[in-house]
Design a protein around this motif. Structure first.
Motif, PDB file in Angstrom:
ATOM      1  N   GLN A  91       0.827  -1.208   0.000  1.00 49.47           N
ATOM      2  CA  GLN A  91       0.000   0.000   0.000  1.00 49.47           C
ATOM      3  C   GLN A  91       0.865   1.264   0.000  1.00 49.47           C
ATOM      4  O   GLN A  91       0.584   2.203  -0.738  1.00 49.47           O
ATOM      5  CB  GLN A  91      -0.934   0.006   1.216  1.00 49.47           C
ATOM      6  CG  GLN A  91      -2.038  -1.007   1.130  1.00 49.47           C
ATOM      7  CD  GLN A  91      -2.943  -0.747  -0.062  1.00 49.47           C
ATOM      8  OE1 GLN A  91      -3.358   0.378  -0.319  1.00 49.47           O
ATOM      9  NE2 GLN A  91      -3.235  -1.803  -0.811  1.00 49.47           N
ATOM     10  N   VAL A  92       1.883   1.264   0.824  1.00 49.75           N
ATOM     11  CA  VAL A  92       2.751   2.451   0.932  1.00 49.75           C
ATOM     12  C   VAL A  92       3.466   2.717  -0.388  1.00 49.75           C
ATOM     13  O   VAL A  92       3.489   3.851  -0.867  1.00 49.75           O
ATOM     14  CB  VAL A  92       3.757   2.296   2.095  1.00 49.75           C
ATOM     15  CG1 VAL A  92       4.817   3.370   2.048  1.00 49.75           C
ATOM     16  CG2 VAL A  92       3.032   2.315   3.428  1.00 49.75           C
ATOM     17  N   ILE A  93       4.033   1.686  -0.981  1.00 52.42           N
ATOM     18  CA  ILE A  93       4.773   1.923  -2.223  1.00 52.42           C
ATOM     19  C   ILE A  93       3.834   2.197  -3.395  1.00 52.42           C
ATOM     20  O   ILE A  93       4.205   2.911  -4.324  1.00 52.42           O
ATOM     21  CB  ILE A  93       5.787   0.804  -2.539  1.00 52.42           C
ATOM     22  CG1 ILE A  93       5.119  -0.543  -2.724  1.00 52.42           C
ATOM     23  CG2 ILE A  93       6.866   0.741  -1.483  1.00 52.42           C
ATOM     24  CD1 ILE A  93       6.065  -1.667  -3.129  1.00 52.42           C
ATOM     25  N   ALA A  94       2.623   1.683  -3.322  1.00 51.15           N
ATOM     26  CA  ALA A  94       1.646   1.964  -4.389  1.00 51.15           C
ATOM     27  C   ALA A  94       1.257   3.439  -4.408  1.00 51.15           C
ATOM     28  O   ALA A  94       0.930   3.984  -5.462  1.00 51.15           O
ATOM     29  CB  ALA A  94       0.403   1.096  -4.217  1.00 51.15           C
ATOM     30  N   HIS A  95       1.306   4.077  -3.245  1.00 51.19           N
ATOM     31  CA  HIS A  95       0.912   5.482  -3.154  1.00 51.19           C
ATOM     32  C   HIS A  95       2.106   6.438  -3.121  1.00 51.19           C
ATOM     33  O   HIS A  95       1.932   7.643  -2.982  1.00 51.19           O
ATOM     34  CB  HIS A  95       0.032   5.692  -1.925  1.00 51.19           C
ATOM     35  CG  HIS A  95      -1.282   5.003  -2.052  1.00 51.19           C
ATOM     36  ND1 HIS A  95      -1.530   3.761  -1.517  1.00 51.19           N
ATOM     37  CD2 HIS A  95      -2.406   5.364  -2.704  1.00 51.19           C
ATOM     38  CE1 HIS A  95      -2.758   3.398  -1.818  1.00 51.19           C
ATOM     39  NE2 HIS A  95      -3.314   4.343  -2.542  1.00 51.19           N
ATOM     40  N   ALA A  96       3.311   5.896  -3.233  1.00 51.39           N
ATOM     41  CA  ALA A  96       4.498   6.751  -3.243  1.00 51.39           C
ATOM     42  C   ALA A  96       4.620   7.453  -4.591  1.00 51.39           C
ATOM     43  O   ALA A  96       4.287   6.882  -5.626  1.00 51.39           O
ATOM     44  CB  ALA A  96       5.746   5.902  -3.000  1.00 51.39           C
ATOM     45  N   PRO A  97       5.078   8.698  -4.582  1.00 49.43           N
ATOM     46  CA  PRO A  97       5.334   9.375  -5.856  1.00 49.43           C
ATOM     47  C   PRO A  97       6.340   8.565  -6.678  1.00 49.43           C
ATOM     48  O   PRO A  97       7.209   7.893  -6.112  1.00 49.43           O
ATOM     49  CB  PRO A  97       5.946  10.715  -5.439  1.00 49.43           C
ATOM     50  CG  PRO A  97       5.523  10.915  -4.018  1.00 49.43           C
ATOM     51  CD  PRO A  97       5.395   9.538  -3.433  1.00 49.43           C
ATOM     52  N   ASN A  99       8.955   9.156  -8.331  1.00 48.30           N
ATOM     53  CA  ASN A  99      10.387   9.382  -8.091  1.00 48.30           C
ATOM     54  C   ASN A  99      10.804   9.071  -6.649  1.00 48.30           C
ATOM     55  O   ASN A  99      11.961   9.233  -6.295  1.00 48.30           O
ATOM     56  CB  ASN A  99      10.782  10.814  -8.461  1.00 48.30           C
ATOM     57  CG  ASN A  99      10.067  11.846  -7.613  1.00 48.30           C
ATOM     58  OD1 ASN A  99       9.064  11.570  -6.965  1.00 48.30           O
ATOM     59  ND2 ASN A  99      10.582  13.053  -7.621  1.00 48.30           N
ATOM     60  N   GLN A 100       9.871   8.610  -5.818  1.00 46.08           N
ATOM     61  CA  GLN A 100      10.162   8.265  -4.428  1.00 46.08           C
ATOM     62  C   GLN A 100       9.930   6.783  -4.126  1.00 46.08           C
ATOM     63  O   GLN A 100      10.059   6.346  -2.982  1.00 46.08           O
ATOM     64  CB  GLN A 100       9.273   9.096  -3.491  1.00 46.08           C
ATOM     65  CG  GLN A 100       9.481  10.579  -3.602  1.00 46.08           C
ATOM     66  CD  GLN A 100      10.783  11.011  -2.964  1.00 46.08           C
ATOM     67  OE1 GLN A 100      11.078  10.648  -1.833  1.00 46.08           O
ATOM     68  NE2 GLN A 100      11.574  11.777  -3.690  1.00 46.08           N
ATOM     69  N   TYR A 101       9.595   6.002  -5.146  1.00 44.05           N
ATOM     70  CA  TYR A 101       9.247   4.596  -4.980  1.00 44.05           C
ATOM     71  C   TYR A 101      10.353   3.807  -4.281  1.00 44.05           C
ATOM     72  O   TYR A 101      10.115   3.145  -3.264  1.00 44.05           O
ATOM     73  CB  TYR A 101       8.943   3.984  -6.359  1.00 44.05           C
ATOM     74  CG  TYR A 101       8.611   2.514  -6.339  1.00 44.05           C
ATOM     75  CD1 TYR A 101       7.305   2.094  -6.171  1.00 44.05           C
ATOM     76  CD2 TYR A 101       9.605   1.547  -6.509  1.00 44.05           C
ATOM     77  CE1 TYR A 101       6.983   0.746  -6.161  1.00 44.05           C
ATOM     78  CE2 TYR A 101       9.290   0.195  -6.495  1.00 44.05           C
ATOM     79  CZ  TYR A 101       7.989  -0.196  -6.319  1.00 44.05           C
ATOM     80  OH  TYR A 101       7.676  -1.522  -6.302  1.00 44.05           O
TER      81      TYR A 101
END
Length: 79
Positions: free
Chosen positions: A12-18, A20-22
């Motif tokens: 969930q966190v990485i799915a919603h990361a910008p 360039n911030q993945y």
């Protein structure tokens, strides 16, 4: 938190990361949950989070780095 709950949280966190911030966010999550996932192989981690196997190396690096960061005073519960 169970292993599967940790994987879901990371997904969930990485799915919603910008975009360039993945990778940065993925590294932070690996550090955050390093203790809970200490008996998980890199392959199991990648399968659980549904990542390419190439991220297994990053998982191993972050788990090793976490021990040094904690020795220097990092509180992973604040991540």
């Amino acid at each position: 938190m169970s292993e599967s709950e940790i994987y879901e949280s990371i997904k969930q966190v990485i799915a919603h990361a910008p975009r360039n911030q993945y990778t940065l966010e993925l590294h932070l999550q690996m550090i955050k949950y390093a203790d809970e996932l200490k008996n998980v192989t890199a392959k199991e981690f990648c399968e659980g989070v549904e990542l390419r196997q190439s991220f297994g190396t990053e998982f191993s690096k972050m788990r090793n780095l976490t021990q040094r960061l904690k020795a220097a005073g990092l509180d992973t519960s604040k991540i």
